[in-house]
Design a protein around this motif. Structure first.
Motif, mmCIF file in Angstrom:
data_model
loop_
_atom_site.group_PDB
_atom_site.id
_atom_site.type_symbol
_atom_site.label_atom_id
_atom_site.label_comp_id
_atom_site.label_asym_id
_atom_site.label_seq_id
_atom_site.Cartn_x
_atom_site.Cartn_y
_atom_site.Cartn_z
ATOM 1 N N PRO A 160 0.669 -1.277 0.132
ATOM 2 C CA PRO A 160 -0.208 -0.151 -0.029
ATOM 3 C C PRO A 160 0.863 1.348 0.063
ATOM 4 O O PRO A 160 1.849 1.186 0.471
ATOM 5 C CB PRO A 160 -0.747 0.045 1.230
ATOM 6 N N PRO A 161 0.516 2.298 -0.337
ATOM 7 C CA PRO A 161 1.008 3.577 -0.478
ATOM 8 C C PRO A 161 1.571 4.127 0.927
ATOM 9 O O PRO A 161 0.875 3.793 2.080
ATOM 10 C CB PRO A 161 0.252 4.650 -1.118
ATOM 11 N N PRO A 162 2.730 4.596 1.088
ATOM 12 C CA PRO A 162 3.217 4.952 2.570
ATOM 13 C C PRO A 162 2.363 6.035 3.008
ATOM 14 O O PRO A 162 1.844 6.888 2.520
ATOM 15 C CB PRO A 162 4.526 5.622 2.098
ATOM 16 N N VAL A 163 2.553 6.043 4.416
ATOM 17 C CA VAL A 163 2.006 7.019 5.455
ATOM 18 C C VAL A 163 2.822 8.228 5.382
ATOM 19 O O VAL A 163 4.095 8.177 5.307
ATOM 20 C CB VAL A 163 1.904 6.274 6.792
ATOM 21 N N LEU A 164 2.105 9.385 5.340
ATOM 22 C CA LEU A 164 3.058 10.504 5.147
ATOM 23 C C LEU A 164 2.936 11.469 6.470
ATOM 24 O O LEU A 164 1.901 11.467 7.064
ATOM 25 C CB LEU A 164 2.394 11.333 3.923
ATOM 26 N N ARG A 206 -19.524 4.854 11.783
ATOM 27 C CA ARG A 206 -19.695 6.181 11.412
ATOM 28 C C ARG A 206 -18.302 7.090 11.304
ATOM 29 O O ARG A 206 -18.004 8.042 12.091
ATOM 30 C CB ARG A 206 -20.574 6.999 12.407
ATOM 31 N N TYR A 207 -17.407 6.504 10.445
ATOM 32 C CA TYR A 207 -16.169 7.011 10.304
ATOM 33 C C TYR A 207 -15.857 7.374 8.867
ATOM 34 O O TYR A 207 -16.346 6.797 7.995
ATOM 35 C CB TYR A 207 -15.025 5.967 10.687
ATOM 36 N N HIS A 208 -15.257 8.576 8.519
ATOM 37 C CA HIS A 208 -15.121 9.263 7.158
ATOM 38 C C HIS A 208 -14.070 8.154 6.449
ATOM 39 O O HIS A 208 -14.380 8.327 5.104
ATOM 40 C CB HIS A 208 -14.645 10.416 7.452
ATOM 41 N N GLY A 209 -13.285 7.650 7.048
ATOM 42 C CA GLY A 209 -12.431 6.887 6.077
ATOM 43 C C GLY A 209 -12.439 5.288 6.274
ATOM 44 O O GLY A 209 -13.261 4.749 7.143
ATOM 45 N N MET A 210 -11.553 4.768 5.581
ATOM 46 C CA MET A 210 -11.512 3.223 5.642
ATOM 47 C C MET A 210 -9.961 2.903 5.813
ATOM 48 O O MET A 210 -9.031 3.518 5.255
ATOM 49 C CB MET A 210 -11.939 2.754 4.362
ATOM 50 N N ALA A 211 -9.604 1.774 6.541
ATOM 51 C CA ALA A 211 -8.391 1.402 6.586
ATOM 52 C C ALA A 211 -7.601 1.074 5.388
ATOM 53 O O ALA A 211 -8.060 0.656 4.487
ATOM 54 C CB ALA A 211 -8.560 -0.202 7.202
ATOM 55 N N PRO A 212 -6.450 1.781 5.451
ATOM 56 C CA PRO A 212 -5.525 1.671 4.344
ATOM 57 C C PRO A 212 -5.486 0.229 3.610
ATOM 58 O O PRO A 212 -5.474 0.434 2.349
ATOM 59 C CB PRO A 212 -4.332 2.338 4.797
ATOM 60 N N LEU A 213 -5.293 -0.637 4.593
ATOM 61 C CA LEU A 213 -5.188 -1.959 4.010
ATOM 62 C C LEU A 213 -6.199 -2.537 3.083
ATOM 63 O O LEU A 213 -6.348 -3.014 1.842
ATOM 64 C CB LEU A 213 -4.717 -2.920 4.743
ATOM 65 N N ILE A 214 -7.398 -2.082 3.820
ATOM 66 C CA ILE A 214 -8.920 -2.642 3.055
ATOM 67 C C ILE A 214 -9.096 -1.761 1.837
ATOM 68 O O ILE A 214 -9.556 -2.378 0.492
ATOM 69 C CB ILE A 214 -10.072 -2.268 3.959
ATOM 70 N N SER A 215 -8.796 -0.354 1.714
ATOM 71 C CA SER A 215 -8.783 0.577 0.499
ATOM 72 C C SER A 215 -8.012 -0.113 -0.382
ATOM 73 O O SER A 215 -8.275 -0.289 -1.604
ATOM 74 C CB SER A 215 -8.431 1.902 0.956
ATOM 75 N N GLU A 229 -8.553 -1.679 -4.450
ATOM 76 C CA GLU A 229 -7.956 -0.963 -5.492
ATOM 77 C C GLU A 229 -7.480 -2.181 -6.243
ATOM 78 O O GLU A 229 -7.589 -2.274 -7.416
ATOM 79 C CB GLU A 229 -6.986 -0.098 -5.103
ATOM 80 N N LEU A 230 -7.178 -3.323 -5.684
ATOM 81 C CA LEU A 230 -6.467 -4.649 -6.333
ATOM 82 C C LEU A 230 -7.596 -5.591 -6.499
ATOM 83 O O LEU A 230 -6.977 -6.536 -6.956
ATOM 84 C CB LEU A 230 -5.424 -5.190 -5.142
ATOM 85 N N LYS A 231 -8.759 -5.056 -6.389
ATOM 86 C CA LYS A 231 -10.085 -5.807 -6.566
ATOM 87 C C LYS A 231 -9.858 -7.451 -5.898
ATOM 88 O O LYS A 231 -10.320 -8.323 -6.588
ATOM 89 C CB LYS A 231 -10.046 -6.280 -8.238
ATOM 90 N N LEU A 232 -9.649 -7.414 -4.891
ATOM 91 C CA LEU A 232 -9.465 -8.404 -3.861
ATOM 92 C C LEU A 232 -10.719 -8.513 -2.987
ATOM 93 O O LEU A 232 -11.080 -9.409 -2.569
ATOM 94 C CB LEU A 232 -8.112 -8.561 -3.107
ATOM 95 N N VAL A 260 -2.922 9.169 5.432
ATOM 96 C CA VAL A 260 -2.863 7.869 4.922
ATOM 97 C C VAL A 260 -3.737 7.966 3.672
ATOM 98 O O VAL A 260 -4.861 8.588 3.713
ATOM 99 C CB VAL A 260 -3.492 6.796 5.979
ATOM 100 N N LYS A 261 -3.316 6.910 2.795
ATOM 101 C CA LYS A 261 -4.141 6.894 1.568
ATOM 102 C C LYS A 261 -5.311 5.941 1.796
ATOM 103 O O LYS A 261 -5.116 4.666 2.153
ATOM 104 C CB LYS A 261 -3.162 6.663 0.394
ATOM 105 N N MET A 262 -6.426 6.458 1.545
ATOM 106 C CA MET A 262 -7.751 5.464 1.953
ATOM 107 C C MET A 262 -9.122 5.917 1.047
ATOM 108 O O MET A 262 -8.959 7.119 0.528
ATOM 109 C CB MET A 262 -7.979 5.550 3.414
ATOM 110 N N HIS A 263 -9.844 5.164 1.226
ATOM 111 C CA HIS A 263 -11.269 5.603 0.657
ATOM 112 C C HIS A 263 -11.820 6.502 1.513
ATOM 113 O O HIS A 263 -12.184 6.129 2.887
ATOM 114 C CB HIS A 263 -12.011 4.354 0.514
ATOM 115 N N THR A 264 -11.846 7.872 1.413
ATOM 116 C CA THR A 264 -12.466 8.693 2.385
ATOM 117 C C THR A 264 -13.607 9.728 1.916
ATOM 118 O O THR A 264 -13.869 9.659 0.660
ATOM 119 C CB THR A 264 -11.269 9.593 2.833
ATOM 120 N N LEU A 265 -14.341 10.009 2.973
ATOM 121 C CA LEU A 265 -15.594 11.133 2.490
ATOM 122 C C LEU A 265 -14.921 12.214 2.970
ATOM 123 O O LEU A 265 -15.736 13.368 2.717
ATOM 124 C CB LEU A 265 -16.693 10.554 3.470
#
Lengths: 454, 454
Positions: free
Chosen positions: A29-33, A340-349, A353-356, A320-325
Motif C-alpha cells: 500500500p502507499p506509504p503513510v505521510l 460512522r467514520y469518514h475513512g477506511m483502513a488503508p489496507l482494506i482500501s 483497488e487490487l480488486k481483492l 494515509v491513503k484510503m477511501h475517504t469521505l
C-alpha cells in the motif's frame, strides 16, 4: 440430533501467530505521510503515540507475528470463539446455500474489539506506559480497552463522542465498571476540544474530534500513549485470529467459503475474517468473494475517494491513503455508531483497488429488518453494525436460491446488540428511518482533501 | 501458556437426560394441595395450565428423563456452556482456593432461563398449544421464553411487572425482537389485573400479581397454556444440564467441588448446578457444601417460614410447602429483580429442611462491590442476581485464605448484566443503597398464611 450447529475449538487451538497480509500482497500500500513534510513517516515519528513494538508491527512485512503468551492467556477467556452453522436461518430463507457465522459477541465486552485491545494493552504495559488515551463512538472499542486496562493495571481514559455519551449511558457504565474514565468529547481537557467548544458550546462531537483529543493527550503527556480500535495495520492484524479460527472450524465442517461477508466501519472486523482467506488465495489457494458491507449513510468504500487524508478532524494524525469521505464529513446519527467514520483502513482500501474485495452499501431500515429475521431464527440479537453483515449474507443466500446454487457463505457476526436495544425499540416503533448524508457537504469535504503530490 | 482457564465440551457432550433429584431424596417433599379442598392435587387439576407431558415430569420420581432431540438440537446454540477457572480473581484475592464458575450468560437471552424455556416451548408445541402466557420480573425469563417461542412458532404473551416494564425498556425490546407481546402488569386484560387497578390505578405491580394474570389467561383460553420460569419441580429439573456439564468439566480439570454456591430467587439456577452433585452425594458420593445466596431484602430461606402458601397474589395457584415470606409480602425494589419472589422452590426448601443445603443473605451494596471486583478480574459483568453468587464465592475463598485451605469452589454465574447497567451506574453514583423490608409487613404477611392442617 445429527446436525452440528456449533464448531468449537479447544483453547490449545487459539492461533499462535497473527497473520500479516502485507507479506502476500502483490504490491504494498502507499506509504503513510507526515502531515507537515508530506514525506513518508518513520517509526520515530510515531513514537510519541505508540510503543515501539506496535510501531514495528505497523510497518512489518513479516507474514506472521507471534502472539505473546500473556495475550493468548487472556484470549482464552473467550477464544476460540464459536463458528455456527445457521441452519434455522437457512430453513427460514429456504436457500440451498450453507450459511456459517463466526460469533465474536462471546467476548466479555460483546464484540471483536478485545482481540486487539488486549494486545495493545499488553505492549503498552511492557513498554512501561501507565495510561492510555483513546476515543470511542458507540462504545464497543472503549469498553474493550477499558477491560484490557483492568487486566493489565493501566489507567484508561476514553473520549466518547458526546452524543453517544448521552444516548448510551450503559456503554459508559460498562467502561466505568472496568475502572476506566469516560469523558464526553469535545471536552475542555484538550486544546482541540476547547477550540471546538469555543465555536459551539453544545457541539455533539464526532469520532474525528474525539481522536484529536485522545491523540493530543498522548502527545503531550510522557506517561500516556494512544490506542486506536481500527484502521491501522497492526489493529487489523490482531483481528486475524478471527479468520484463522474460522478456517480451522470450517475444516472441521469439511467446508470452505465461496463468499465471506463482513461489515466495515474502520475495517478491522472485516479484515479479521477475510485477510487469512485472501492470503491463502494470494498464495495459490481457492478464490473467494470477500464482500464488505457499509452503511449507505457513510459510504467510504462505495462513494468515497481513494486519496490521502487525515484520520481526525483536528489534523493531528499522519496522512494515509484510503477511501475517504473527507475528514470534515459528518455522517448522520444512524444507530451503527461503530460504522460512522469518514475513512477506511488503508489496507482494506488497497485491497479494493487490487480488486481483492467488493463493497456494497445498505440503508439502516433494511439491515434492521435482516437483524430481526436473524434474531428470530438464531436467537442472537446482532449489534446494529453486525446487522449490515447479516443483511449482506442473507442477500447472498437469497441470490443462491434464485440461481439454485448451494454456495458456502461465511460472515462475521462481530458483536451482540445488548447495549443497542434502543435502536430496536426505534425500529419497531417506526422511528428508525433511513438517513442520508448531505450531497453538498460530501462534495465540500472531498474538495477539502489535503493536496499531496505523490 | 500452561494454565487452562476454560473447559469446553463438544456438543456431543450436551446431557442426554435431565436429572430428577426426587429419585434420590431420603423423603419426598410434602404434596401440592388444591387451594379449595386442601387435598393433594392430581395431574388433571393442573391440565388447564400445562401440557400433560410437563405435568408428568412435575410429579415424576424417575431419576432421569430423556431430553427430546429437538430440545438438544436447540441447546447446541449455547450448550455445553463454558466452565471457567477464575485464575485472575484467585490472584486478586490471594486465596489458596480454586474458584471455578459455570457461565450461563452465553445463552442468546443472556441467562440460564432458556434451558427450561426451550423445553417448555417444545412440549407445548407438541401438545398442539398455540399460545403461552407467562410473567416476568426483571425480564430474563420473559426474554428466554420469547426466544423459545420464536424457534417453535408459538405466540408468547408476557405480563411484565409494571415497574420493571418502565425501568427496563431494553429487556422489553429484546422480547419484542423475538416477536413476543409484552404487557405491563397489572393490566386491564384480566379480572385479577382489573381488581388490582380498581384499588390503585398506578399500581407498580409485583411478580405475584403478574403470575395471577398469566395463570388467568391460560385457565380461561383453550388454546393457551401457562409457563413458569422457576419454582416448579420440572423447571428445576430442566436446569440440571448445568450441574451435569459442570461435573464433566471439573472431571476434565481433575477436580471436584468442596463448596458450590448459587443465588436463589425461585431456586432454579441454584438447583440446576447443585442437584446433580447432591444426588451423587446421596448415592454415596463425596459430601459437598451447597450454599444458597439470597438478598437480605427478600430472605425467604433465611427468614421465611416453612409453610403451605400460594405462589401468586391472586391465590389462583395450588398451595405448595415452601420457605415463604407470605404471598402478600412485597419486597423493596432492589436491582436483582429475578430474586424478588416471596417464596422458594419446594424442592430447595425441602433440601434445606433435610440439611442438604445452607443459605445465607447479603445486602445489595456488598454484592455489587463483589460484582465489580469480579468484572475487573474476569472481564464478565455479572447480572445483579449473579452478583449474589459472586459475593458468596468470594467470601468462601477469603475464608479459605484465613484458614489456609485450598478448597475447590464452584459457583453458577447464571447471567450477564448487559441489560442491568443502570444498576451499576446507580452503584457508582452512590444511589444504590441497601434496602430492607418492613418487619411489620413481613409479620402481617406471615400471619396471613393459609391455614392447612397437614
Amino acid at each position: 440430533m445429527t446436525d452440528t450447529v456449533k464448531y468449537l475449538l479447544d483453547e490449545s487451538r487459539i492461533p499462535r501467530r497473527w497473520y500479516n497480509i502485507m507479506a502476500d500482497l502483490p504490491t504494498p500500500p502507499p506509504p503513510v505521510l507526515h502531515p507537515g513534510t508530506k514525506k513518508p513517516v518513520g517509526p520515530d515519528d510515531l513514537a510519541p503515540l505508540f510503543p515501539m513494538s506496535l510501531i514495528l508491527q505497523e510497518v512489518s512485512t513479516d507474514r506472521e507475528i507471534d502472539i505473546p503468551g500473556p495475550v493468548r492467556e487472556i484470549y482464552k477467556q473467550w477464544r476460540p470463539s464459536p463458528l455456527f452453522r445457521a441452519r434455522r436461518l437457512e430453513k427460514a430463507l429456504q436457500t440451498p446455500a450453507k450459511i456459517y457465522y463466526k460469533y465474536e459477541g462471546v467476548s466479555p465486552a460483546g464484540s471483536h474489539k478485545p482481540n486487539t485491545a488486549v494486545a495493545q494493552a499488553f505492549y503498552n504495559k511492557e513498554a512501561g506506559v501507565k495510561k492510555i488515551a483513546t476515543e470511542t463512538g458507540a462504545g464497543q472499542w472503549g469498553s474493550a480497552l477499558a477491560m484490557a486496562g483492568a487486566f493489565f493495571g493501566l489507567e484508561i481514559k476514553v473520549f466518547m463522542v458526546r452524543v453517544s455519551y448521552n444516548q448510551k449511558p450503559y456503554r459508559r457504565a460498562l467502561m466505568e465498571t472496568f475502572g476506566a474514565k469516560c469523558i464526553p468529547s469535545p471536552s475542555s481537557e484538550t486544546q482541540s476540544g476547547k477550540a471546538i467548544l469555543a465555536q459551539r458550546a453544545d457541539h455533539p462531537g464526532s469520532l474525528g474530534i474525539a481522536i484529536s483529543e485522545a491523540v493530543e493527550v498522548a502527545a503531550t503527556n510522557d506517561d500516556t500513549k494512544y490506542a486506536l480500535g481500527s484502521v491501522l495495520n497492526h489493529v487489523l492484524m490482531h483481528q486475524t485470529v478471527v479468520g484463522q479460527e474460522a478456517m480451522a472450524q470450517l475444516e472441521m465442517a469439511g467446508d470452505y467459503p465461496d463468499i465471506i461477508v463482513g461489515c466495515t466501519g474502520g475495517g478491522s472486523n472485516f479484515a479479521g475474517i477475510v485477510f487469512p482467506f485472501i492470503g491463502a488465495q494470494l498464495r495459490g489457494g481457492k478464490k473467494i468473494r470477500a464482500v464488505a458491507i457499509e452503511p449507505a449513510a457513510c459510504p467510504s468504500l462505495t462513494r468515497g475517494r481513494y486519496a490521502y487524508d487525515f484520520g481526525d478532524t483536528g489534523h493531528l494524525t499522519p496522512l494515509v491513503k484510503m477511501h475517504t469521505l473527507g475528514s470534515t464529513f459528518t455522517p448522520p446519527p444512524f444507530h451503527a455508531g461503530g460504522l460512522r467514520y469518514h475513512g477506511m483502513a488503508p489496507l482494506i482500501s488497497h485491497c479494493q483497488e487490487l480488486k481483492l474485495i467488493e463493497s456494497k452499501a445498505y440503508t439502516q431500515t433494511e439491515v434492521f429488518s435482516a437483524g430481526v429475521q436473524f434474531a428470530r431464527a438464531e436467537g442472537i440479537v446482532p449489534a446494529p453494525e453486525a446487522n449490515h453483515a447479516v443483511k449482506g449474507a442473507i442477500d447472498e443466500a437469497l441470490r443462491c436460491k434464485t440461481e439454485g446454487k448451494g454456495k458456502t457463505i461465511l460472515f462475521n457476526l462481530c458483536g451482540h446488540g445488548h447495549f443497542d436495544m434502543q435502536a430496536y425499540t426505534d425500529y419497531f416503533s417506526g422511528k428508525l428511518t433511513d438517513q442520508s448524508y448531505d450531497e453538498k457537504e460530501l462534495a465540500m469535504a472531498l474538495a477539502g482533501l489535503p493536496s499531496v503530490s505523490a
